[in-house]
Enzyme design. Structure first.
Site, PDB file in Angstrom:
ATOM      1  N   ASN A 192     -24.021 102.746  39.183  1.00  0.00           N
ATOM      2  CA  ASN A 192     -22.628 102.674  38.753  1.00  0.00           C
ATOM      3  C   ASN A 192     -22.091 104.084  38.522  1.00  0.00           C
ATOM      4  O   ASN A 192     -22.806 104.942  37.998  1.00  0.00           O
ATOM      5  CB  ASN A 192     -22.518 101.856  37.460  1.00  0.00           C
ATOM      6  CG  ASN A 192     -22.931 100.412  37.671  1.00  0.00           C
ATOM      7  OD1 ASN A 192     -22.496  99.786  38.622  1.00  0.00           O
ATOM      8  ND2 ASN A 192     -23.776  99.895  36.789  1.00  0.00           N
ATOM      9  N   ASP A 240     -35.375  99.791  31.398  1.00  0.00           N
ATOM     10  CA  ASP A 240     -34.077  99.610  30.750  1.00  0.00           C
ATOM     11  C   ASP A 240     -34.284  98.914  29.403  1.00  0.00           C
ATOM     12  O   ASP A 240     -35.068  97.973  29.295  1.00  0.00           O
ATOM     13  CB  ASP A 240     -33.154  98.776  31.653  1.00  0.00           C
ATOM     14  CG  ASP A 240     -31.698  98.873  31.220  1.00  0.00           C
ATOM     15  OD1 ASP A 240     -30.897  99.481  31.948  1.00  0.00           O
ATOM     16  OD2 ASP A 240     -31.365  98.336  30.128  1.00  0.00           O
ATOM     17  N   ILE A 241     -33.569  99.374  28.406  1.00  0.00           N
ATOM     18  CA  ILE A 241     -33.749  98.835  27.053  1.00  0.00           C
ATOM     19  C   ILE A 241     -33.239  97.392  26.938  1.00  0.00           C
ATOM     20  O   ILE A 241     -33.716  96.623  26.102  1.00  0.00           O
ATOM     21  CB  ILE A 241     -33.075  99.770  26.017  1.00  0.00           C
ATOM     22  CG1 ILE A 241     -33.660  99.577  24.637  1.00  0.00           C
ATOM     23  CG2 ILE A 241     -31.567  99.643  26.029  1.00  0.00           C
ATOM     24  CD1 ILE A 241     -33.288 100.679  23.645  1.00  0.00           C
ATOM     25  N   GLU A 274     -21.887 103.190  31.873  1.00  0.00           N
ATOM     26  CA  GLU A 274     -21.982 103.368  30.408  1.00  0.00           C
ATOM     27  C   GLU A 274     -22.543 104.736  30.054  1.00  0.00           C
ATOM     28  O   GLU A 274     -22.161 105.314  29.030  1.00  0.00           O
ATOM     29  CB  GLU A 274     -22.919 102.305  29.811  1.00  0.00           C
ATOM     30  CG  GLU A 274     -22.359 100.901  29.818  1.00  0.00           C
ATOM     31  CD  GLU A 274     -23.418  99.887  29.390  1.00  0.00           C
ATOM     32  OE1 GLU A 274     -24.405 100.270  28.723  1.00  0.00           O
ATOM     33  OE2 GLU A 274     -23.250  98.711  29.740  1.00  0.00           O
ATOM     34  N   VAL A 275     -23.491 105.195  30.841  1.00  0.00           N
ATOM     35  CA  VAL A 275     -24.169 106.452  30.506  1.00  0.00           C
ATOM     36  C   VAL A 275     -23.848 107.482  31.594  1.00  0.00           C
ATOM     37  O   VAL A 275     -24.211 107.291  32.763  1.00  0.00           O
ATOM     38  CB  VAL A 275     -25.696 106.255  30.391  1.00  0.00           C
ATOM     39  CG1 VAL A 275     -26.367 107.563  29.996  1.00  0.00           C
ATOM     40  CG2 VAL A 275     -26.032 105.151  29.390  1.00  0.00           C
ATOM     41  N   HIS A 300     -28.044 107.578  37.187  1.00  0.00           N
ATOM     42  CA  HIS A 300     -29.209 106.698  37.140  1.00  0.00           C
ATOM     43  C   HIS A 300     -29.047 105.628  38.204  1.00  0.00           C
ATOM     44  O   HIS A 300     -27.934 105.190  38.491  1.00  0.00           O
ATOM     45  CB  HIS A 300     -29.379 106.038  35.768  1.00  0.00           C
ATOM     46  CG  HIS A 300     -28.151 105.377  35.232  1.00  0.00           C
ATOM     47  ND1 HIS A 300     -27.081 106.089  34.734  1.00  0.00           N
ATOM     48  CD2 HIS A 300     -27.805 104.069  35.124  1.00  0.00           C
ATOM     49  CE1 HIS A 300     -26.139 105.254  34.333  1.00  0.00           C
ATOM     50  NE2 HIS A 300     -26.542 104.014  34.566  1.00  0.00           N
ATOM     51  N   HIS A 316     -30.453 101.723  38.984  1.00  0.00           N
ATOM     52  CA  HIS A 316     -31.149 100.563  38.439  1.00  0.00           C
ATOM     53  C   HIS A 316     -31.979  99.964  39.569  1.00  0.00           C
ATOM     54  O   HIS A 316     -31.448  99.708  40.648  1.00  0.00           O
ATOM     55  CB  HIS A 316     -30.161  99.484  37.995  1.00  0.00           C
ATOM     56  CG  HIS A 316     -29.190  99.879  36.927  1.00  0.00           C
ATOM     57  ND1 HIS A 316     -29.255  99.397  35.642  1.00  0.00           N
ATOM     58  CD2 HIS A 316     -28.098 100.675  36.960  1.00  0.00           C
ATOM     59  CE1 HIS A 316     -28.243  99.882  34.926  1.00  0.00           C
ATOM     60  NE2 HIS A 316     -27.522 100.658  35.712  1.00  0.00           N
TER      61      HIS A 316
HETATM   62  P1  AMP Z   1     -24.738 101.750  33.430  1.00  0.00           P
HETATM   63  O1  AMP Z   1     -23.784 100.690  32.992  1.00  0.00           O
HETATM   64  O2  AMP Z   1     -25.014 101.682  34.911  1.00  0.00           O
HETATM   65  O3  AMP Z   1     -24.319 103.121  32.945  1.00  0.00           O
HETATM   66  O4  AMP Z   1     -26.127 101.392  32.768  1.00  0.00           O
HETATM   67  C1  AMP Z   1     -26.655 102.009  31.637  1.00  0.00           C
HETATM   68  C2  AMP Z   1     -27.950 101.304  31.321  1.00  0.00           C
HETATM   69  O5  AMP Z   1     -28.656 102.084  30.394  1.00  0.00           O
HETATM   70  C3  AMP Z   1     -27.783  99.910  30.726  1.00  0.00           C
HETATM   71  O6  AMP Z   1     -28.443  98.960  31.559  1.00  0.00           O
HETATM   72  C4  AMP Z   1     -28.455 100.033  29.356  1.00  0.00           C
HETATM   73  O7  AMP Z   1     -29.145  98.866  28.977  1.00  0.00           O
HETATM   74  C5  AMP Z   1     -29.377 101.213  29.561  1.00  0.00           C
HETATM   75  N1  AMP Z   1     -29.744 101.953  28.357  1.00  0.00           N
HETATM   76  C6  AMP Z   1     -28.911 102.412  27.399  1.00  0.00           C
HETATM   77  N2  AMP Z   1     -29.604 103.077  26.449  1.00  0.00           N
HETATM   78  C7  AMP Z   1     -30.908 103.050  26.858  1.00  0.00           C
HETATM   79  C8  AMP Z   1     -32.120 103.556  26.309  1.00  0.00           C
HETATM   80  N3  AMP Z   1     -32.146 104.233  25.157  1.00  0.00           N
HETATM   81  N4  AMP Z   1     -33.269 103.332  26.991  1.00  0.00           N
HETATM   82  C9  AMP Z   1     -33.266 102.645  28.143  1.00  0.00           C
HETATM   83  N5  AMP Z   1     -32.156 102.130  28.703  1.00  0.00           N
HETATM   84  C10 AMP Z   1     -30.991 102.334  28.068  1.00  0.00           C
END
Ligand code: AMP
Length: 124
Positions: free
Chosen positions: A93, A35-36, A101-102, A106, A108
């Protein structure tokens, strides 16, 4: 209603090689990377290569091969990161209430420090 997948999300771009990632493991159907913005000493994301919005979408529509590969990839990352000693957490999530967010499935994998309660307190 069927899930609609947005192929402009950041993990889709990672899978297409349009933006870099710190890969932990790549398999036929899955990719794991750091994770970034890590929230624990171990914070790895595991995604399927297929276009799935969330776990529910994946569980309903992915092939058996994808599901097996993804599950085994999670296990392999846990082994590689040594999460067993000390405990760890798997989070996925989905949607608005969970603040996803994405919009690409995924999980974690978090470990390496006390992780606190499962949820912050709020109305049930
Ligand atoms: P979520 O809130 O469960 O959708 O988590 C999305 C996760 O993606 C967050 O923990 C971010 O820090 C992570 N994230 C976003 N962009 C990147 C990226 N380019 N590389 C790695 N992790 C990312």
């Amino acid at each position: 209603m069927a899930y609609a997948y947005d192929d402009q999300n950041i993990f889709a771009k990672i899978l297409r090689g349009e933006i870099p990632n710190k890969t932990v493991l790549e398999t036929d159907h899955s990719l794991a990377f750091f994770d970034i913005y890590p929230q624990a000493p171990v914070h790895v994301l595991v995604i399927p290569k297929g276009a799935y919005v969330c776990f529910d979408h994946f569980a309903q529509e992915a092939s058996d091969a994808e599901i097996i590969d993804y599950t085994r990839a999670v296990g392999e990352v846990c082994k590689m990161q040594g999460v067993k000693d000390g405990g760890w957490r798997l989070i996925s999530n989905a949607g608005e209430a969970a603040i996803q967010e994405v919009p690409h499935l995924h999980v974690h994998i978090l470990a390496g420090r006390p992780l606190g309660p499962m949820l912050s307190k709020g109305p049930t």
